[in-house]
Every structure is written in C-alpha cells, then in structure tokens.
Design a protein around this motif. Structure first.
Motif, short mmCIF file in Angstrom:
data_model
loop_
_atom_site.label_atom_id
_atom_site.label_comp_id
_atom_site.label_asym_id
_atom_site.label_seq_id
_atom_site.Cartn_x
_atom_site.Cartn_y
_atom_site.Cartn_z
N TYR B 36 45.76 18.16 48.52
CA TYR B 36 45.09 19.31 47.90
C TYR B 36 45.96 20.55 48.07
O TYR B 36 46.68 20.69 49.07
N GLN B 38 45.51 24.73 48.12
CA GLN B 38 44.51 25.79 48.21
C GLN B 38 45.21 27.15 48.18
O GLN B 38 45.92 27.51 49.12
N PRO B 44 40.00 24.31 47.41
CA PRO B 44 41.12 23.35 47.27
C PRO B 44 41.13 22.71 45.89
O PRO B 44 40.08 22.45 45.30
N PHE B 46 42.71 19.47 43.68
CA PHE B 46 43.34 18.15 43.74
C PHE B 46 44.73 18.20 43.12
O PHE B 46 44.93 18.76 42.04
N PHE B 89 47.01 20.57 51.95
CA PHE B 89 46.33 19.67 52.88
C PHE B 89 46.50 18.23 52.44
O PHE B 89 46.39 17.94 51.25
N ARG B 94 36.64 8.90 53.87
CA ARG B 94 36.00 7.79 54.54
C ARG B 94 34.59 7.69 53.97
O ARG B 94 34.02 8.70 53.58
N ARG B 101 31.52 9.75 49.94
CA ARG B 101 32.90 9.75 50.41
C ARG B 101 33.15 11.08 51.10
O ARG B 101 33.08 12.13 50.49
N GLN B 102 33.44 11.02 52.39
CA GLN B 102 33.67 12.23 53.16
C GLN B 102 35.16 12.39 53.40
O GLN B 102 35.84 11.43 53.70
N LEU B 103 35.63 13.60 53.27
CA LEU B 103 37.04 13.88 53.47
C LEU B 103 37.30 14.43 54.87
O LEU B 103 36.58 15.30 55.33
N PHE B 105 40.08 16.52 56.77
CA PHE B 105 41.21 17.38 56.49
C PHE B 105 41.93 17.75 57.77
O PHE B 105 41.32 17.88 58.83
N GLY B 106 43.22 17.96 57.65
CA GLY B 106 43.97 18.58 58.72
C GLY B 106 43.96 20.08 58.54
O GLY B 106 43.24 20.62 57.69
N SER B 107 44.77 20.76 59.31
CA SER B 107 44.80 22.22 59.27
C SER B 107 45.67 22.74 58.15
O SER B 107 45.63 23.93 57.83
#
Lengths: 111, 115
Positions: B36, B38, B44, B46, B89, B94, B101-103, B105-107
């Motif tokens: 993503y 942002q 964000p 895609f 990102f 999952r 569907r849950q995402l 994310f990292g920082s």
C-alpha cells in the motif's frame, strides 16, 4: 468500483466528550467493513471488523465501540473520549475478490 | 508472535532513480502480501499484491519480489517521481471469523524523492 466516504474529515474534541464517526460504502453489497486507527508515524491497527449487519468483532480492548446499522454503514463511537484516542481513523471494506480499500480517513484530536 | 512489515523507517532517493523498499515477515505460512501507498493525510492506496506461488509480479513502474526462503519481499519503483513520495506498507491478510480478511500492517517506510 466501491467508494468509501468518511466524515468528518477532521475533528477536535475535549476529553470526556462523546464521539461518532461515520463510514458509508457505495458500489458494493454485503462488504466486510473495518475500522483502523493509525497513530502518527505508525502503522495501522485494526480496531473492529464486521461481516454483516449487527455483527461486530473487536480486535483490541479499548474505549471505543462500533456498530453496523445498515449493510453499507459502519459507525465508530465512544461515550467518553480519552487523550489516547487521538489518531487517524480509517474505514475500509473488502470487495468480492478480497482486496481491501480504504476511505479518506478522519483525523481526531482529543484535547 | 508472528509479525509482518518490518521496514526501514525512511528512504531517500533522487528523482529518476529506482527505489527499493523492503519488508520482512516471520510467518512461513503466509501466502499473500499487499503493498500500500499512503500519502500524507490520506488513506492507504492499493499498489500491487503477490501470492506465494509467485516470486515476482510487475505492475506499472512497480515490481514486487518475494523470497520465501528468507521471508522477505521488496517493492521496486522504477524512475521514481516526486509523486511517489509517501509511506509504503507491506501488509499480510489473515482470515478472521466468517470471511473477514484482516490486514496486519507494519510501521511502513517513508519514501522521500529528492529533486
């Protein structure tokens, strides 16, 4: 394609006041809907998701709640805001393929 | 616990150069990743995704590489432009209860394009 609306775009609220953020989705039906919060300079934290009307799952315990009164409406609420509730709140939906799209966000500042 | 999106926080590149943004993950069972973009004050957007049965996928000016052996993926942006300045990102979906569907994310990595 779907369009996600969020309002307000920005909000400044005093500690202890209530909150209501609204998200509506166009261009899709029966979407999965999500609320994320993003602290400054950080990644996104999933707060709530919903697979249908009246169905809410909470990912983290907190001062907030969510509701889904209609298929394409998702509301984030609080009875009494805390300073730590400040952040950028994003609504998202998943299309039939599973791709997740985000709304423009609401910037909340709690003073 | 499992994690995804271990990024370097910042990256600066000259306009016209290629950018490479890296991401590491820890769950060897992960089979799908999304990148993503942002921009400041926006949600964000895609960019591109990749499934674990692929090691490379190309889009318009972007390429994602997946190395399952070392659990690493990268986003390459060709001929970086000022409009590419943003936070990037990688995210891993999952599946939660129902079909949600849950995402995760990292920082993120802040890409700055220098003139």
């Amino acid at each position: 394609s779907q369009t996600i609306h969020q309002w307000p775009a920005t909000l400044v609220q005093p500690v202890g006041s209530p909150l209501s953020l609204e998200c509506t989705v166009e261009g899709t039906s029966n979407p999965n809907l999500y609320w994320y919060r993003q602290a400054a300079g950080r990644g996104l934290q999933l707060l709530f998701y919903s697979v249908g009307i009246g169905q809410i799952s909470s990912e983290v315990p907190q001062n907030l709640s969510a509701s889904r009164p209609q298929d394409r409406q998702f509301i984030l609420s609080s009875k009494k805001l805390l300073l730590s509730d400040s952040g950028f709140y994003l609504c998202a939906c998943t299309d039939r393929v599973g791709e997740q799209f985000f709304g423009p966000g609401t910037r909340l500042t709690v003073l | 616990g499992e994690s995804v999106g271990l990024h370097l926080p910042t990256l600066s590149v000259q306009e016209g150069d290629n950018s490479i943004i890296n991401c590491a993950y820890s769950n060897s069972a992960s089979d799908y990743f999304i990148w993503y973009k942002q921009e400041s004050g926006k949600g964000p957007q895609f960019i591109i995704d990749i499934r674990s049965n692929m090691d490379k996928r190309q889009g318009q000016r972007v390429t994602v590489l997946l190395n399952k052996t070392v659990k690493h993926l990268s986003l390459q942006i060709a001929a970086t432009q000022p409009g590419d300045s943003a936070v990037y990102f990688c995210a891993e979906p999952r599946v939660g209860s129902g079909s949600a569907r849950q995402l995760t994310f990292g920082s993120g990595t802040q890409l700055t394009v220098l003139p």
